[in-house]
Design a protein around this motif. Sequence first.
Motif, PDB file in Angstrom:
ATOM      1  N   UNK A  20       1.036  -1.233   0.185  1.00 57.06           N
ATOM      2  CA  UNK A  20      -0.412   0.037   0.096  1.00 57.06           C
ATOM      3  C   UNK A  20       0.830   1.130  -0.128  1.00 57.06           C
ATOM      4  N   UNK A  21       1.817   0.700   0.294  1.00 55.26           N
ATOM      5  CA  UNK A  21       2.369   2.296   0.515  1.00 55.26           C
ATOM      6  C   UNK A  21       3.695   2.616  -0.239  1.00 55.26           C
ATOM      7  N   UNK A  26       3.709   5.961  -5.658  1.00 57.62           N
ATOM      8  CA  UNK A  26       3.883   6.067  -7.169  1.00 57.62           C
ATOM      9  C   UNK A  26       2.726   6.974  -7.622  1.00 57.62           C
ATOM     10  N   UNK A  27       1.316   6.987  -6.200  1.00 58.33           N
ATOM     11  CA  UNK A  27       0.654   7.807  -7.284  1.00 58.33           C
ATOM     12  C   UNK A  27       0.807   9.313  -6.790  1.00 58.33           C
ATOM     13  N   UNK A  32       2.952  14.582  -9.490  1.00 56.27           N
ATOM     14  CA  UNK A  32       4.002  15.393  -9.465  1.00 56.27           C
ATOM     15  C   UNK A  32       4.525  15.495 -11.355  1.00 56.27           C
ATOM     16  N   UNK A  33       4.567  14.374 -11.063  1.00 54.39           N
ATOM     17  CA  UNK A  33       4.855  14.384 -13.106  1.00 54.39           C
ATOM     18  C   UNK A  33       4.146  15.025 -13.776  1.00 54.39           C
ATOM     19  N   UNK A  34       3.111  15.001 -13.378  1.00 51.28           N
ATOM     20  CA  UNK A  34       1.817  15.201 -14.504  1.00 51.28           C
ATOM     21  C   UNK A  34       1.259  17.087 -14.018  1.00 51.28           C
ATOM     22  N   UNK A  40       6.943  19.629  -3.277  1.00 53.57           N
ATOM     23  CA  UNK A  40       6.749  20.820  -2.291  1.00 53.57           C
ATOM     24  C   UNK A  40       4.830  19.604  -1.279  1.00 53.57           C
ATOM     25  N   UNK A  41       4.248  20.094  -1.415  1.00 50.37           N
ATOM     26  CA  UNK A  41       2.924  19.746  -1.450  1.00 50.37           C
ATOM     27  C   UNK A  41       2.798  18.297  -1.309  1.00 50.37           C
ATOM     28  N   UNK A  42       3.741  17.562  -2.096  1.00 52.22           N
ATOM     29  CA  UNK A  42       3.662  15.701  -2.341  1.00 52.22           C
ATOM     30  C   UNK A  42       4.230  15.684  -0.746  1.00 52.22           C
TER      31      UNK A  42
END
Length: 103
Positions: A20-21, A26-27, A32-34, A40-42
């Motif tokens: 799950x982690x 990855x999500x 971030x990639x998109x 920073x938010x991530x």
Amino acid sequence: MMDKWMKRGFYLGVGAAISGKERFEKMVQDMVDKGEMTPKEAKAMMNEWVEKGQNADTDFTNQTRTMMKDRLKEIGFVTEEDYYKLEARVERLEKLHRENEND
């Protein structure tokens, strides 16, 4: 036998948590990639989820500890606190008995 099942359950839980982690990381990285969120938010989101996980673990541990104490009490075991209270009570009674013998 029960020990074997407990170990399997534990390993299953650990595997699910790790899986799950990894999916969550990855999500977040995909977002971030998109450009849907900044690094920073991530990072803030990851820290928030880690904190929530730690709180849930603490809650689970406390609930498990309480449940175990209740079960042990049901089958006749005493807590360490109860033991020391009883020990102090016996010492007081023995002291009173000795004092009464000397009178």
